[in-house]
Design an enzyme around this catalytic site. Structure first.
Site, PDB file in Angstrom:
ATOM      1  N   GLY A  42      39.498  45.525  34.103  1.00 29.22           N
ATOM      2  CA  GLY A  42      40.319  45.730  35.291  1.00 29.22           C
ATOM      3  C   GLY A  42      41.747  45.306  35.050  1.00 29.22           C
ATOM      4  CB  SER A  96      45.244  49.205  34.625  1.00 31.67           C
ATOM      5  OG  SER A  96      44.326  49.471  35.679  1.00 31.67           O
ATOM      6  CE1 TYR A 106      34.625  42.961  46.755  1.00 33.81           C
ATOM      7  CE2 TYR A 106      34.806  41.270  48.451  1.00 33.81           C
ATOM      8  CZ  TYR A 106      35.212  41.801  47.242  1.00 33.81           C
ATOM      9  OH  TYR A 106      36.207  41.178  46.519  1.00 33.81           O
ATOM     10  CE  LYS A 138      34.100  40.978  43.437  1.00 32.43           C
ATOM     11  NZ  LYS A 138      34.586  40.988  42.035  1.00 32.43           N
ATOM     12  CB  THR A 153      32.395  28.815  42.092  1.00 34.62           C
ATOM     13  OG1 THR A 153      31.165  29.380  41.635  1.00 34.62           O
ATOM     14  CG2 THR A 153      33.199  29.892  42.815  1.00 34.62           C
TER      15      THR A 153
END
Length: 248
Positions: free
Chosen positions: A13, A15, A156, A160, A239
């Site tokens: 990822g 870019s 989502y 995650k 985390t």
């Protein structure tokens, strides 16, 4: 501190957004960066050019993290060409805002394929090189949504949250090979992924942030640099929440 000279880092990822900022930050600390991308070749080339103009080393590598075979081939070849792979940052991700009953099967599959399976595919491939070298840093990008949930983002958040479970398990599995695995859970970050939010949505999110502002992608990238460094050698399975106090 945080000297990455001589290290090779692969950032998926890379870019745009957090991935782009991470690639630039790692290169600024001396790492040679392999920039993984899928659909934005021009943007990826621009990041490589920016890194090289600043005196760093980088190359762009196109592959689809949702495809296990092509991912393994790409990462294995990148490690072979470089002679090593010290750092993997899984930043490729997609988001979706829809109530669960409104979410299509195709949207659900894409969320899980990119966010969860993509991280798994990349980690599995990188580990082959890292365990032979008995050294490595893996950083997986999660989200504040995994910690606190968010209405309209059930799928989502699930994708995650799975990344956190994946990382914790890998941390236990490969600690004896001196490979650390950590996660970063950003909150509201100013990127093109959040640029499409309405003023009402932005106001609602900022109201939940005690620091009263979004993070920059560079601030998230700084956390990646730490976890990728030797200074974080005793940190694994953790985390790191970069959320401005949105969830504590």
């Amino acid at each position: 501190m945080f000297d990455l000279t001589g290290k090779v880092a692969l950032v998926t990822g890379g870019s745009r957004g957090i991935g782009r900022a991470t690639a630039v930050a790692l290169a600024s600390r001396g790492a040679r960066v392999v920039l993984g991308y899928y659909a934005r070749e021009d943007a990826a080339r621009q990041v490589v050019a920016a890194i090289e103009q600043a005196g760093g080393q980088a190359e762009a590598l196109r592959f689809d993290v949702t495809d296990a075979e092509t991912t393994d081939r790409a990462i294995t070849e990148a490690a072979r060409r470089s002679g090593r792979l010290d750092i993997l940052v899984c930043s490729a991700g997609v988001s979706s805002s829809a109530l669960l009953l409104e979410l299509t099967d195709a949207e659900l599959e894409r969320l899980l394929s990119v966010n969860t399976k993509g991280a798994l595919h990349c980690a599995r491939s990188a580990l082959k090189t890292m365990i032979r070298a008995r050294s490595g840093r893996i950083v997986l990008m999660s989200s504040v949504a995994a910690d606190m949930g968010n209405a309209g983002q059930a799928a989502y958040a699930a994708s995650k949250a799975a990344v956190i479970g994946l990382g914790k398990s890998l941390a236990r599995e490969y600690a004896d090979r001196c490979v650390t695995v950590n996660m970063i859970a950003p909150g509201f970050v100013e990127t093109d992924m959040t640029a499409g939010l309405s003023e009402q949505q932005r106001a609602g999110m900022l109201a939940a942030v005690p620091l009263h502002r979004p993070a920059t992608a560079a601030e998230v990238a700084a956390a990646v640099v730490y976890l990728a460094s030797e200074e974080a050698a005793y940190v694994t399975g953790h985390t790191l929440r970069v959320n401005g106090g949105m969830y504590v």
